[in-house]
Write an enzyme that holds these catalytic residues in place. Structure first.
Site, PDB file in Angstrom:
ATOM      1  N   HIS A  22       6.866  -0.755   2.635  1.00  0.00           N
ATOM      2  CA  HIS A  22       7.170  -2.132   2.233  1.00  0.00           C
ATOM      3  C   HIS A  22       5.889  -2.768   1.715  1.00  0.00           C
ATOM      4  O   HIS A  22       4.796  -2.230   1.929  1.00  0.00           O
ATOM      5  CB  HIS A  22       7.655  -2.929   3.457  1.00  0.00           C
ATOM      6  CG  HIS A  22       6.555  -3.092   4.456  1.00  0.00           C
ATOM      7  ND1 HIS A  22       6.251  -2.105   5.382  1.00  0.00           N
ATOM      8  CD2 HIS A  22       5.628  -4.055   4.611  1.00  0.00           C
ATOM      9  CE1 HIS A  22       5.189  -2.484   6.081  1.00  0.00           C
ATOM     10  NE2 HIS A  22       4.782  -3.670   5.637  1.00  0.00           N
ATOM     11  N   HIS A  80      -0.185  -4.638  -1.206  1.00  0.00           N
ATOM     12  CA  HIS A  80      -0.284  -3.184  -1.055  1.00  0.00           C
ATOM     13  C   HIS A  80       0.842  -2.650  -0.179  1.00  0.00           C
ATOM     14  O   HIS A  80       1.422  -3.387   0.620  1.00  0.00           O
ATOM     15  CB  HIS A  80      -1.640  -2.793  -0.443  1.00  0.00           C
ATOM     16  CG  HIS A  80      -1.798  -3.239   0.977  1.00  0.00           C
ATOM     17  ND1 HIS A  80      -2.168  -4.516   1.315  1.00  0.00           N
ATOM     18  CD2 HIS A  80      -1.620  -2.583   2.160  1.00  0.00           C
ATOM     19  CE1 HIS A  80      -2.219  -4.626   2.626  1.00  0.00           C
ATOM     20  NE2 HIS A  80      -1.887  -3.465   3.171  1.00  0.00           N
TER      21      HIS A  80
END
Ligand code: 2AM
Length: 180
Positions: free
Chosen positions: A43, A125
């Site tokens: 995620h 990220h």
């Protein structure tokens, strides 16, 4: 009984992209590089909230539901290694304005609701490997995936049976993107 839960807002990776990323990861890194994050746990965090009371959770969900922001495309063309937290990540060289605005909004709502927010700048990220505290040979390039963010999700982080799992609690749509 404690009713607080460990929460964060994130972008979900489409299932097909999760699979592509884990297949590529298996080729790109040796097993010694670090502990691979499970496909379903991949995620991109927008705002980390920490342990949140039920009352605060309700207030944060209400605020999230009022957000009107456009969707955006994210190009995953960057890779890196942060040795101190031991994280190897997949990211983007040019964060889309929509992602920065959404993260900023969620973070400021969280801060105003009393959730500590790190002073570190937002660096979008996707964590690929954990416990990567030794030097890692990071490939020079990624295949350059793109994914379309048309919603954001509130997740609960749960540690059970020795594993961390992220349970989606609620999802909100982002406005339709104009096609170029
Ligand atoms: P990470 O992947 O870089 O570790 C669930 O733990 C998510 O919240 C992960 O994406 C994690 O980022 C992020 N996270 C955990 N603790 C955090 C913190 N103190 N500040 C910001 N993000 C955090």
């Amino acid at each position: 009984m404690s009713s607080s839960r460990r929460l964060f807002f994130a972008l979900t990776l489409p299932d097909a992209l999760q699979q592509q990323v884990i297949r590529w990861r298996a080729e790109a890194f040796t097993p010694e590089a670090g502990r691979p994050v499970a496909a379903a746990n991949l995620h991109l965090t927008l705002a980390f909230l920490g342990d949140v009371s039920a009352q605060k959770e309700t207030a944060l969900k209400k605020l999230a539901g009022r957000i009107i922001q456009p969707g955006f495309s994210m190009i995953l063309d960057d890779l890196g290694h942060w040795p101190r937290p031991g994280v190897v990540w997949l990211g983007t060289r040019r964060a889309p304005r929509g992602a920065l605005q959404l993260a900023e909004l969620l973070r400021s709502q969280a801060a105003r609701s009393g959730c500590y927010q790190s002073p570190m700048p937002f660096h979008p990220h996707i964590t690929l490997l954990r416990s990567a505290t030794q030097p890692v040979a990071v490939p020079p390039a990624t295949p350059g995936w793109t994914f379309s963010a048309d919603s954001f999700t509130l997740y609960q982080s749960v540690f059970e049976n020795g594993r961390t799992r992220y349970h989606p609690l609620e999802q909100w749509p982002l406005a339709h993107q104009d096609t170029p």
